[in-house]
Design an enzyme around this catalytic site. Structure first.
Site, PDB file in Angstrom:
ATOM      1  N   HIS A  47       5.055   7.408   3.101  1.00 42.13           N
ATOM      2  CA  HIS A  47       4.503   6.268   2.149  1.00 42.13           C
ATOM      3  C   HIS A  47       4.055   5.100   3.164  1.00 42.13           C
ATOM      4  CE1 HIS A  47       6.073   2.219  -0.062  1.00 42.13           C
ATOM      5  NE2 HIS A  47       5.168   2.882  -0.828  1.00 42.13           N
ATOM      6  N   HIS A  75      -1.218  -3.040   1.738  1.00 39.95           N
ATOM      7  CA  HIS A  75      -0.759  -3.081   0.448  1.00 39.95           C
ATOM      8  C   HIS A  75      -1.021  -4.021  -0.287  1.00 39.95           C
ATOM      9  CE1 HIS A  75       2.814  -3.413  -2.534  1.00 39.95           C
ATOM     10  NE2 HIS A  75       2.652  -2.138  -2.572  1.00 39.95           N
TER      11      HIS A  75
END
Length: 309
Positions: A48, A90
């Site tokens: 991740h 992100h």
């Protein structure tokens, strides 16, 4: 007797033909994605934002660490700069993970390249701090492909696609440029995910052979219907909800529709075990090394159970 045998043989051949035709039909229905590694039986370990539990997220060292810890996929969240370049980040803003401020869409790539994307990590996690993290740069998608090549697997998310007109076209162009898809538009090492169904549908229209995953963010206990799952199956190979809001019944429904189940972000061992017991076919974690340990224990236990039966 011979007549009966002939009839029996004919029935068996007919049944085999029907079974083969059914199988071919199913393959044709899902043929757009049949070449993807997502269809391997292996439970996938998605690093991740890289191994972001140990290094600054979405930086080359985080991705390298994810590979070293035997993560199966490098996850890359995409934002797009003012001058149309795809970068790994992100948030829509650079504030949290760099020493800069402002929206990615308002900054050129040259401006973003001046930012420090690593020092914040050292300050926030002094126990994990490394001198080499200071001054790290925000990588472009092209730079990630150049660094890790076609041998790596990439799990790419179109973040906030409504903010970035043309993001999907740019993504597919970069995939083609770096030969992540073949001449027929197929890929063996790329998955594309998004919370936006519209973005996934756009990618699907541009290249129906790319494997897609529909993300979900549930605020309350997750529920999903057979109708929703059948609709998702028309364009995607799997779903990825936030793990904290799902239960075993949710996973069972997803798997009953022959869709992959990749929840995020699963960092605790107990949750990893629970996800596997429920039937997850992979998961996102900041700690790919830990998940590999849990996965090894799970497989060993499973094999042990098979032996004792």
């Amino acid at each position: 007797m011979k007549t009966n045998l002939k009839k029996f043989g004919f029935c068996m051949m007919s049944a085999a033909f029907i079974l083969q035709a059914t199988s071919m039909g199913a393959s044709a229905a899902n043929g757009n994605h049949s070449n993807s590694s997502i269809h391997e039986k292996k439970i996938v370990n998605v690093a991740h934002r890289g191994a972001s539990g140990y290094a600054p997220e979405h930086t080359i060292p985080a991705y390298q660490m994810g590979e070293q810890m035997k993560g199966d996929y490098i996850e890359i969240d995409l934002q797009m700069t003012k001058d149309g370049r795809l970068v790994a980040m992100h948030d829509e803003k650079v504030d949290r993970t760099t020493n800069g401020t402002g929206l990615v869409k308002d900054l050129t790539l040259a401006e973003i390249k001046k930012l420090d994307a690593g020092t914040w990590f050292n300050e926030k996690y002094p126990q994990l701090a490394k001198e080499g993290y200071e001054g790290l740069k925000v990588p472009t998608l092209e730079e990630v492909f150049k660094k890790f090549g076609k041998k790596a697997n990439y799990y790419i998310e179109t973040k906030s696609p409504d903010v970035y007109p043309g993001m999907e076209e740019e993504l597919l162009q970069v995939l083609e440029e770096y030969k992540m898809v073949d001449s027929k538009g197929r890929t063996k090492n790329v998955l594309i995910q998004s919370f936006s169904k519209e973005s996934l549908m756009k990618v699907h229209d541009l290249n129906p052979k790319l494997p897609l995953v529909q993300l979900f963010s549930y605020k309350n206990q997750a529920t999903i219907s057979d109708e929703e799952l059948e609709s998702i199956k028309e364009y995607a190979v799997g779903v990825g909800p936030n793990f904290s809001k799902v239960d075993g019944q949710y996973v069972k429904m997803v798997r009953n529709h022959d869709l992959q189940f990749h929840p995020y972000t699963v960092n605790e061992r107990a949750d990893m075990k629970k996800a596997l017991e429920w039937g997850a076919t992979g998961l996102f974690t900041n700690y790919p090394d830990v998940f590999n340990e849990v996965l090894s224990e799970y497989k060993h236990k499973d094999n042990g159970n098979k032996v004792t039966k």
